[in-house]
Design an enzyme around this catalytic site. Structure first.
Site, mmCIF file in Angstrom:
data_model
loop_
_atom_site.group_PDB
_atom_site.id
_atom_site.type_symbol
_atom_site.label_atom_id
_atom_site.label_comp_id
_atom_site.label_asym_id
_atom_site.label_seq_id
_atom_site.Cartn_x
_atom_site.Cartn_y
_atom_site.Cartn_z
ATOM 1 C CG ASP A 58 -2.066 0.969 1.081
ATOM 2 O OD1 ASP A 58 -1.893 1.973 1.495
ATOM 3 O OD2 ASP A 58 -2.998 0.451 0.315
ATOM 4 C CE1 TYR B 43 -2.074 9.270 1.963
ATOM 5 C CE2 TYR B 43 -2.680 11.019 3.475
ATOM 6 C CZ TYR B 43 -2.763 9.611 3.108
ATOM 7 O OH TYR B 43 -2.715 8.640 3.899
ATOM 8 C CG HIS C 64 -5.884 -3.292 0.136
ATOM 9 N ND1 HIS C 64 -5.269 -2.721 -0.983
ATOM 10 C CD2 HIS C 64 -5.553 -2.643 1.282
ATOM 11 C CE1 HIS C 64 -4.363 -1.791 -0.466
ATOM 12 N NE2 HIS C 64 -4.510 -1.614 0.926
ATOM 13 C CE1 TYR D 277 -6.047 6.860 2.864
ATOM 14 C CE2 TYR D 277 -7.353 5.585 1.372
ATOM 15 C CZ TYR D 277 -6.145 6.070 1.876
ATOM 16 O OH TYR D 277 -5.111 5.319 1.338
#
Length: 237
Positions: free
Chosen positions: A92, A155, A216, A141
């Site tokens: 991830d 991000y 996931h 999110y």
């Protein structure tokens, strides 16, 4: 990352596992398995998470992808001072950090096995927040983090990695993704992974595995399979 731990010093190969948001507990199955095979597994809680100390939580720019990669480089040098590089496994957001570690400091990585998240080719037309908002809406999110002003600047890595636009990851790599992983079903991702573009960005990509029936968090849901993928891959080196 956790400090003050006493590690047994030996000559075995080191494996650094990276995860973000989820704590190091998520790699519990892999730690035990690879330790039994004689490897030394190191799983840090990344900056701002778990037992980390000293990270300036109210200073968002200190959580850039450069700071996160810098933390990992310092960790590698601490755990393997007499070695040139280590194996890296990421999942991830940990995979995203691992891609950038390989992009910025390929000399530190013996080989890479990334799970779930493919190489984030830079798109100057749209940053990651805009992309996920277009795909999933404002309640996703990452978008909510912007509203709450607690977004870590990882991000926004599109904004600070422009000098690396078009650069390749030149580390031997294996990539594993779940058949039902949400990331795998983002628009254009399957085509990128399977139609040759992924390999253009990662020319030393050896194998892509899409795990049938997996979602996931397959390193926790199907640990035996993932352990085998990791062990078989690193045994080549």
């Amino acid at each position: 990352m956790k400090r003050g731990s006493n590690y047994h010093k030996n000559n075995c190969d080191k494996i650094c596992f990276l995860e973000y948001v989820v704590k190091r507990y998520s790699w519990r199955h892999q730690i035990v398995c690879l330790a039994k095979h004689g490897y030394r597994a190191v799983v840090p809680d990344l900056r701002g998470y778990g037992d980390t100390t000293g990270a300036p939580l109210n200073d968002v720019p200190k959580f850039s992808v450069f700071h996160l990669v810098g933390d990992i480089v310092a960790l590698i040098e601490a755990i393997a001072p007499n070695e040139d590089n280590v194996f890296v496994v990421g999942h991830d957001w940990g995979a995203t950090i691992a891609w950038h570690l390989c992009l910025f400091r390929p000399d530190k990585v013996k080989a890479l096995l990334n799970l779930s998240v493919h190489f984030p080719r830079r798109n100057p037309q749209m940053n990651i927040v805009e992309r996920v908002k277009a795909f999933y809406g404002e309640d996703y999110y990452i978008c909510r983090f912007q509203v709450l002003s607690v977004c870590l600047s990882v991000y926004q890595f599109d904004l600070c990695t422009s000098p690396w636009k078009g650069a390749q990851v030149k580390v031997t790599t294996k990539f594993v993704v779940g058949e039902f992983d949400l990331v795998y079903h983002m628009p254009g991702v399957k085509e990128y992974i399977h139609n040759g573009e992924f390999r253009k960005d990662v020319p030393l990509l050896e194998e892509v595995v899409a795990l049938e029936g997996a979602a996931h968090f397959f390193n926790q849901e199907r640990p035996d399979e993932i352990n085998k993928h990791i062990y078989d891959f690193i045994q080549k080196f």
